[in-house]
Design a protein around this motif. Structure first.
Motif, PDB file in Angstrom:
ATOM      1  N   PRO A  99      14.744  31.391  74.939  1.00 43.67           N
ATOM      2  CA  PRO A  99      14.291  30.306  74.056  1.00 43.67           C
ATOM      3  C   PRO A  99      14.560  30.582  72.582  1.00 43.67           C
ATOM      4  N   ILE A 100      14.584  31.866  72.184  1.00 42.47           N
ATOM      5  CA  ILE A 100      14.920  32.196  70.789  1.00 42.47           C
ATOM      6  C   ILE A 100      16.357  31.785  70.491  1.00 42.47           C
ATOM      7  N   PHE A 101      17.268  32.156  71.375  1.00 39.15           N
ATOM      8  CA  PHE A 101      18.659  31.738  71.220  1.00 39.15           C
ATOM      9  C   PHE A 101      18.784  30.228  71.337  1.00 39.15           C
ATOM     10  N   GLY A 102      18.024  29.629  72.260  1.00 38.50           N
ATOM     11  CA  GLY A 102      18.093  28.184  72.455  1.00 38.50           C
ATOM     12  C   GLY A 102      17.717  27.422  71.194  1.00 38.50           C
ATOM     13  N   LEU A 107      21.786  25.253  64.885  1.00 39.31           N
ATOM     14  CA  LEU A 107      23.158  25.450  64.430  1.00 39.31           C
ATOM     15  C   LEU A 107      24.079  24.302  64.831  1.00 39.31           C
ATOM     16  N   PHE A 108      23.797  23.729  66.008  1.00 33.22           N
ATOM     17  CA  PHE A 108      24.677  22.683  66.535  1.00 33.22           C
ATOM     18  C   PHE A 108      23.922  21.361  66.694  1.00 33.22           C
ATOM     19  N   ASN A 115      24.224  18.704  65.083  1.00 28.94           N
ATOM     20  CA  ASN A 115      25.093  17.533  64.901  1.00 28.94           C
ATOM     21  C   ASN A 115      25.859  17.165  66.172  1.00 28.94           C
ATOM     22  N   THR A 116      25.794  18.014  67.203  1.00 28.00           N
ATOM     23  CA  THR A 116      26.526  17.718  68.436  1.00 28.00           C
ATOM     24  C   THR A 116      25.775  16.725  69.328  1.00 28.00           C
ATOM     25  N   LYS A 117      24.514  16.449  68.963  1.00 29.20           N
ATOM     26  CA  LYS A 117      23.690  15.466  69.678  1.00 29.20           C
ATOM     27  C   LYS A 117      23.555  15.795  71.169  1.00 29.20           C
ATOM     28  N   ARG A 118      23.319  17.036  71.455  1.00 29.04           N
ATOM     29  CA  ARG A 118      23.084  17.457  72.837  1.00 29.04           C
ATOM     30  C   ARG A 118      21.595  17.627  73.077  1.00 29.04           C
ATOM     31  N   TYR A 119      21.201  17.551  74.343  1.00 29.01           N
ATOM     32  CA  TYR A 119      19.814  17.784  74.711  1.00 29.01           C
ATOM     33  C   TYR A 119      19.451  19.248  74.478  1.00 29.01           C
ATOM     34  N   PHE A 120      18.144  19.486  74.215  1.00 29.69           N
ATOM     35  CA  PHE A 120      17.701  20.866  74.004  1.00 29.69           C
ATOM     36  C   PHE A 120      17.946  21.718  75.246  1.00 29.69           C
ATOM     37  N   LEU A 153      19.659  25.445  75.799  1.00 31.13           N
ATOM     38  CA  LEU A 153      19.036  26.518  76.577  1.00 31.13           C
ATOM     39  C   LEU A 153      19.998  27.067  77.631  1.00 31.13           C
ATOM     40  N   VAL A 154      20.757  26.186  78.259  1.00 31.31           N
ATOM     41  CA  VAL A 154      21.742  26.625  79.254  1.00 31.31           C
ATOM     42  C   VAL A 154      22.810  27.484  78.583  1.00 31.31           C
TER      43      VAL A 154
END
Length: 278
Positions: free
Chosen positions: A158-161, A167-168, A170-175, A179-180
């Protein structure tokens, strides 16, 4: 046509060999035969092995592609992200040994910076009054740190997530997609350090016959961080479609976060264990 039966799992009517709702197999008399049991056991093991090697191969040679496949629904051939992490975690702590990048011996906390900045030396002295107590304390601590360090290691995901979500953003991806990506990246870190320990670290100290080399530790640590940065850049380009100088800056930020988190993890583990020893 065979008589339809009720599925034991979802109670749907089965008219074929498999349930159309949950995929449960229709149970027949020959399924209880010893031959069938042996065949299914062998198939299950080989199927798992194939999935693991297929997943880890893709993780190594095509950074970011495994996350891309998962995000686009291509999942059947590969292990699920957290399942992969658990296996990598198990391999790391079985093959890399008790004392590794996540678990340091008590002597490191007693002698080296930045640990001593946080009064780790004083904490050890307060627990050991004489040489015998110090030896018993060191033995107890080193035993516990090797075991307990793997219990809480999932906290890095979760820290990396969160880091990747920022950081990303602006890519409009789900959280969950971040995490993946974090799970796959951290799984690579575990596999890399497993191989590094087996192929480089242990042979070096076995050949030289020394217990510790600060020069080798510094050079190998720096080299490892460069490799992890390169892997992150390649994975981010493939999954997030990030290119240019910004992805290099993001890689440096990620590595710095990893090092800070790693030292914080070691310190928290140190105080948790040292305070629990009576």
């Amino acid at each position: 046509m065979e008589k339809a039966i009720i599925c034991a799992s979802c109670e749907n009517t089965i008219s074929e060999n498999f349930c159309s709702v949950c995929g449960e197999k229709r149970l027949l008399k020959h399924d209880f035969a010893l031959k069938e049991y042996i065949e299914e056991s062998i198939e299950g093991i080989s199927h798992f092995d194939n999935k693991f090697f297929r997943t880890s191969k893709l993780l190594f040679i095509r950074p970011g592609l495994l996350t891309h496949y998962f995000s686009t629904g291509r999942r059947v051939k590969y292990l699920k992200p957290f399942q992969l992490f658990l296996i990598c975690n198990l391999l790391f702590f079985l093959l890399a040994g008790k004392l590794n990048i996540f678990s340091q011996s008590i002597s490191n906390f007693y002698q080296y910076k930045p640990y001593t900045y946080f009064n780790t030396k004083e904490a050890v002295d307060s627990k050991a009054d004489n040489a015998n107590d110090a030896n018993m304390l060191a033995q107890a601590f080193n035993e516990r740190v090797g075991t307990q360090s793997k219990v809480y290691i999932a906290i890095f995901i979760p820290i990396f997530g969160l880091c990747f979500a920022l950081l990303f953003r602006n890519t409009k991806r789900y959280f969950s997609e971040h995490l993946v990506f974090a799970t796959h990246y951290f799984s690579f870190i575990l596999l890399y350090y497993t191989l590094f320990t087996i192929l480089v670290l242990k042979p070096f100290y076995w050949i030289t016959g020394i217990n510790f080399s600060s020069t080798f530790d510094l050079v190998s640590s720096f080299g490892s961080l460069i490799l992890l940065s390169w892997y992150f850049i390649a994975a981010a380009k493939r999954f997030y479609h990030n290119t240019g100088g910004f992805v290099i800056i993001k890689a440096l930020f990620t590595i710095i976060l990893f090092m800070i988190s790693l030292y914080a993890y070691r310190l928290l583990l140190f105080f948790w264990i040292i305070n629990g020893i009576h």
